[in-house]
Design a protein around this motif. Sequence first.
Motif, PDB file in Angstrom:
ATOM      1  N   ALA A   1       0.817  -1.222   0.000  1.00 44.75           N
ATOM      2  CA  ALA A   1       0.000   0.000   0.000  1.00 44.75           C
ATOM      3  C   ALA A   1       0.853   1.276   0.000  1.00 44.75           C
ATOM      4  CB  ALA A   1      -0.948   0.000   1.197  1.00 44.75           C
ATOM      5  N   PRO A   2       2.026   1.285   0.678  1.00 45.77           N
ATOM      6  CA  PRO A   2       2.859   2.511   0.624  1.00 45.77           C
ATOM      7  C   PRO A   2       3.336   2.860  -0.779  1.00 45.77           C
ATOM      8  CG  PRO A   2       3.500   1.164   2.501  1.00 45.77           C
ATOM      9  CD  PRO A   2       2.533   0.352   1.698  1.00 45.77           C
ATOM     10  N   LEU A   3       3.200   1.941  -1.745  1.00 47.11           N
ATOM     11  CA  LEU A   3       3.632   2.224  -3.114  1.00 47.11           C
ATOM     12  C   LEU A   3       2.499   2.781  -3.958  1.00 47.11           C
ATOM     13  CD1 LEU A   3       5.733  -1.027  -3.815  1.00 47.11           C
ATOM     14  CD2 LEU A   3       6.562   1.218  -3.048  1.00 47.11           C
ATOM     15  N   ALA A   4       1.394   3.193  -3.317  1.00 45.07           N
ATOM     16  CA  ALA A   4       0.226   3.665  -4.064  1.00 45.07           C
ATOM     17  C   ALA A   4       0.553   4.871  -4.931  1.00 45.07           C
ATOM     18  CB  ALA A   4      -0.913   3.997  -3.102  1.00 45.07           C
ATOM     19  N   ASP A   5       1.551   5.680  -4.534  1.00 41.95           N
ATOM     20  CA  ASP A   5       1.920   6.847  -5.350  1.00 41.95           C
ATOM     21  C   ASP A   5       2.585   6.439  -6.658  1.00 41.95           C
ATOM     22  OD1 ASP A   5       0.920   8.450  -3.380  1.00 41.95           O
ATOM     23  OD2 ASP A   5       2.867   8.732  -2.375  1.00 41.95           O
ATOM     24  N   THR A   6       3.096   5.224  -6.715  1.00 40.89           N
ATOM     25  CA  THR A   6       3.683   4.706  -7.969  1.00 40.89           C
ATOM     26  C   THR A   6       2.919   3.436  -8.346  1.00 40.89           C
ATOM     27  OG1 THR A   6       5.311   3.512  -6.655  1.00 40.89           O
ATOM     28  CG2 THR A   6       5.973   5.671  -7.526  1.00 40.89           C
ATOM     29  N   PRO A   7       1.712   3.604  -8.935  1.00 38.85           N
ATOM     30  CA  PRO A   7       0.828   2.456  -9.164  1.00 38.85           C
ATOM     31  C   PRO A   7       1.434   1.377 -10.043  1.00 38.85           C
ATOM     32  CG  PRO A   7       0.050   4.406 -10.345  1.00 38.85           C
ATOM     33  CD  PRO A   7       1.125   4.878  -9.426  1.00 38.85           C
ATOM     34  N   ARG A   8       2.256   1.770 -11.034  1.00 39.69           N
ATOM     35  CA  ARG A   8       2.840   0.737 -11.882  1.00 39.69           C
ATOM     36  C   ARG A   8       3.762  -0.175 -11.070  1.00 39.69           C
ATOM     37  NH1 ARG A   8       3.238   5.032 -15.737  1.00 39.69           N
ATOM     38  NH2 ARG A   8       1.834   4.692 -17.498  1.00 39.69           N
ATOM     39  N   LEU A   9       4.556   0.429 -10.178  1.00 37.92           N
ATOM     40  CA  LEU A   9       5.446  -0.365  -9.332  1.00 37.92           C
ATOM     41  C   LEU A   9       4.645  -1.238  -8.380  1.00 37.92           C
ATOM     42  CD1 LEU A   9       8.268  -1.102  -8.375  1.00 37.92           C
ATOM     43  CD2 LEU A   9       8.194   0.897  -6.836  1.00 37.92           C
ATOM     44  N   GLU A  10       3.593  -0.654  -7.802  1.00 36.04           N
ATOM     45  CA  GLU A  10       2.754  -1.434  -6.892  1.00 36.04           C
ATOM     46  C   GLU A  10       2.143  -2.635  -7.607  1.00 36.04           C
ATOM     47  OE1 GLU A  10      -1.016  -0.720  -3.849  1.00 36.04           O
ATOM     48  OE2 GLU A  10      -0.780   0.542  -5.617  1.00 36.04           O
ATOM     49  N   ALA A  11       1.583  -2.381  -8.814  1.00 34.64           N
ATOM     50  CA  ALA A  11       0.968  -3.470  -9.571  1.00 34.64           C
ATOM     51  C   ALA A  11       1.995  -4.519  -9.958  1.00 34.64           C
ATOM     52  CB  ALA A  11       0.274  -2.906 -10.813  1.00 34.64           C
ATOM     53  N   ALA A  12       3.188  -4.070 -10.386  1.00 34.11           N
ATOM     54  CA  ALA A  12       4.216  -5.020 -10.808  1.00 34.11           C
ATOM     55  C   ALA A  12       4.651  -5.916  -9.660  1.00 34.11           C
ATOM     56  CB  ALA A  12       5.409  -4.262 -11.380  1.00 34.11           C
ATOM     57  N   VAL A  13       4.877  -5.305  -8.478  1.00 33.24           N
ATOM     58  CA  VAL A  13       5.311  -6.103  -7.324  1.00 33.24           C
ATOM     59  C   VAL A  13       4.223  -7.085  -6.910  1.00 33.24           C
ATOM     60  CG1 VAL A  13       6.002  -6.011  -4.904  1.00 33.24           C
ATOM     61  CG2 VAL A  13       6.905  -4.341  -6.521  1.00 33.24           C
ATOM     62  N   LEU A  14       2.963  -6.600  -6.883  1.00 33.95           N
ATOM     63  CA  LEU A  14       1.860  -7.474  -6.479  1.00 33.95           C
ATOM     64  C   LEU A  14       1.714  -8.662  -7.436  1.00 33.95           C
ATOM     65  CD1 LEU A  14      -0.679  -8.165  -4.836  1.00 33.95           C
ATOM     66  CD2 LEU A  14      -1.958  -6.613  -6.350  1.00 33.95           C
ATOM     67  N   GLN A  15       1.658  -8.392  -8.758  1.00 34.62           N
ATOM     68  CA  GLN A  15       1.444  -9.468  -9.712  1.00 34.62           C
ATOM     69  C   GLN A  15       2.629 -10.430  -9.747  1.00 34.62           C
ATOM     70  OE1 GLN A  15      -1.562  -9.396 -10.317  1.00 34.62           O
ATOM     71  NE2 GLN A  15      -1.833  -7.239  -9.786  1.00 34.62           N
ATOM     72  N   LEU A  16       3.852  -9.860  -9.554  1.00 28.80           N
ATOM     73  CA  LEU A  16       5.017 -10.732  -9.499  1.00 28.80           C
ATOM     74  C   LEU A  16       4.944 -11.665  -8.298  1.00 28.80           C
ATOM     75  CD1 LEU A  16       7.778 -11.565 -10.610  1.00 28.80           C
ATOM     76  CD2 LEU A  16       8.798  -9.763  -9.193  1.00 28.80           C
ATOM     77  N   PHE A  17       4.528 -11.132  -7.160  1.00 31.91           N
ATOM     78  CA  PHE A  17       4.380 -11.969  -5.960  1.00 31.91           C
ATOM     79  C   PHE A  17       3.342 -13.056  -6.187  1.00 31.91           C
ATOM     80  CE2 PHE A  17       1.758 -12.830  -2.223  1.00 31.91           C
ATOM     81  CZ  PHE A  17       2.688 -13.458  -1.410  1.00 31.91           C
ATOM     82  N   LEU A  18       2.185 -12.658  -6.754  1.00 30.52           N
ATOM     83  CA  LEU A  18       1.120 -13.640  -6.971  1.00 30.52           C
ATOM     84  C   LEU A  18       1.560 -14.728  -7.947  1.00 30.52           C
ATOM     85  CD1 LEU A  18      -1.971 -11.262  -7.169  1.00 30.52           C
ATOM     86  CD2 LEU A  18      -1.316 -12.748  -5.271  1.00 30.52           C
ATOM     87  N   ALA A  19       2.215 -14.323  -9.040  1.00 30.96           N
ATOM     88  CA  ALA A  19       2.657 -15.305 -10.025  1.00 30.96           C
ATOM     89  C   ALA A  19       3.652 -16.276  -9.415  1.00 30.96           C
ATOM     90  CB  ALA A  19       3.265 -14.592 -11.236  1.00 30.96           C
TER      91      ALA A  19
END
Length: 682
Positions: A256-274
């Motif tokens: 959630a602290p990466l909300a200011d950089t949504p692309r980074l937040e999305a990339a980290v989340l999807q990478l973790f899930l994958a």
Amino acid sequence: MAEAPMRRLPVPWRLVLAVAAGYAAGSLVSFALFASPAPGPVLFLPAGVTFAALVLSEPRRWPWVLATAALVEVVIDRSQGIGPVAAWGFALANTAEPLVGAGLLRRFAPHPDLSRRRDLGAFLLCGVVAGPLVGATIGSLTIRLAQGPAVSDVLLPFWAGDGLGVLTVGGAVLTWRLDRGRPGAPGPAGRAALLLLTAGVTATAFWPVGIATAYLTLPLLVWLAVRYGVAVVTEAGVVVAVVANVLTVAGRGPWAPLADTPRLEAAVLQLFLAVAVLTAWLLAVEITERERARSVSLRETEARRRVEALQDVTAGLATAPTSDAIAEVLARSGICLLAESGAVGVLTQDGARLRVRATSGQVYDMPIDDPSALAGAARRHAPVHAWSPSALAVPARTAGQTFGALEFRFADAQPVDEDMTAVARTLAELMASALYRARLYEDERDAAHQLQQAFLPVVPDDLPGARFSGCYRPADEDHDIGGDWYDAFPLRGERVGFAVGDVVGHDLRAAAAMGRLHTALRVLAFELDEGPAAVLEALDRASLDIPGAAMATIGYGEFDPATGRLCYACAGHPPPLLVTGHHADYLAGGRSRPVATESRPRPEASVDIPAGSMLVWYSDGLLERRDEDLDAGLERLLSVTSRLDGDDPQAWRDTVMQEMTAGHRLLDDVVLICLRLQPSPP
């Protein structure tokens, strides 16, 4: 000539409706999840729906799948305020993507099994990487034309969202049947409970903000992989991906602290899930592969054991000479190859009954019209499967003839597969061939037995001055034919003649020679009336016309009760034994060479017989043992007879035979005669 009307393909309505419902639900979830009309959400669930539909359907139905997906995409995009050009561009992207991915996967894995490493690798490269890359390229160009962002800014999120959708949703759809029938696999209610547990654990792990509790989902996925296998892990992966994205969009979770950089937040989340889903999936695949390898090894071991046991059964059948012996081999070693118990039924010669030998050891007769599966298979000449109790019966049939049947009884009701049926048929064929051979052998043995019985003499009960008992025992009891013989008959002048003989061989030729010598000796004894030596000399001349008579040994004697004198001669035969009281002596006189080998006059000997004496005469088969010479046998016979009492020649015969042969395999045929000689009072 009129043209034939074009054949219209029927619409696969069930497939069309399933794709439409799944695609629409996934699209609406994606738009609702991110609460934004902007295209290119990070997790695009419909990508997995279309991809899985293509993989699972025939290529001739692919146009229906792609057209349905394109139409639903346009309708939903337009309902979300997206322009027509962009909507059709996204429709093109989301149809080209599964077409490329599914086409490549079907090329490298025509029937993909995602519990295998090779097929899973093809799925990842074709479905998760290659196909979404094509869709992301078309989609990012569409976004560039419609909204203006650079292609490089949206290509990676578009690719990641579609790839994750294929990985989770497509993987779950393609694997949901894999664990059916697997030991320990949960049912529908169990799966629902596990998915609720997964949702709860994921929500708990992603609720704290900025704390790395999301990794708690990893132990859960690993446990599901170890305990339940591939299908449950992929279904749980969909739940983890959706719940994690929902909470992340809601501002929760470790990133959630990466909300200011949504692309980074999305990339980290999807990478973790994958990584999380794929790690658990690979673990489940590895476990499945090992279980499969162990299962194959066990099947190979069982098949090898079955082949070895079948070879043992084949060897036993090859050496079993009779129908009873064949049934015993199959009951002891054959039926247990397939079942816990069973029975072997052999048809009688008249075909009216079965001689049944059960694995329990019980032997009984069964009428052919019995309602049992065993009798049914023999009667119908076809396999019979009974269900209560579970049993399989197959006929033993060869050369167009049924010889019996085999019945296999199973402890639990279970389906009989092709392998079991094939083994049962093989055993039945072996049984039929063995019984066919045994029938021929038994017919031959019966004929030989009847021939041998015909050769044995009929000794009158009222021999002058003698009581007689004799017996013949073949070395090979299965054939019951040979060249040994005996005889006793009255002569003129109230005398009695008796003989023992041994023709070389144990076959029909030896028996024929024996029969002709036997007859010739009796005729010559009546005609000559000149004593044993003259009889043997005449027999020498007669034997020249008897094939197989050369080297035969004969002992012949004549007893005159009026004088108490015994005259005897031995043509190569062991000496007679005279027992008086408990004193036994061999009569060693009158010896000469075997029949047809003596050109000189033959000698004879005589001895006065004390009242109540027993004369024992025999062939050398009575004396022979593998580890002894004949002298030892002679000494043993002397010892046995000197201990005997009584005046019943049959009791003497039985006792001598028992003492001399018990516990030892006969090396040669045996004849034994016992005569109670009683001189007449003056």
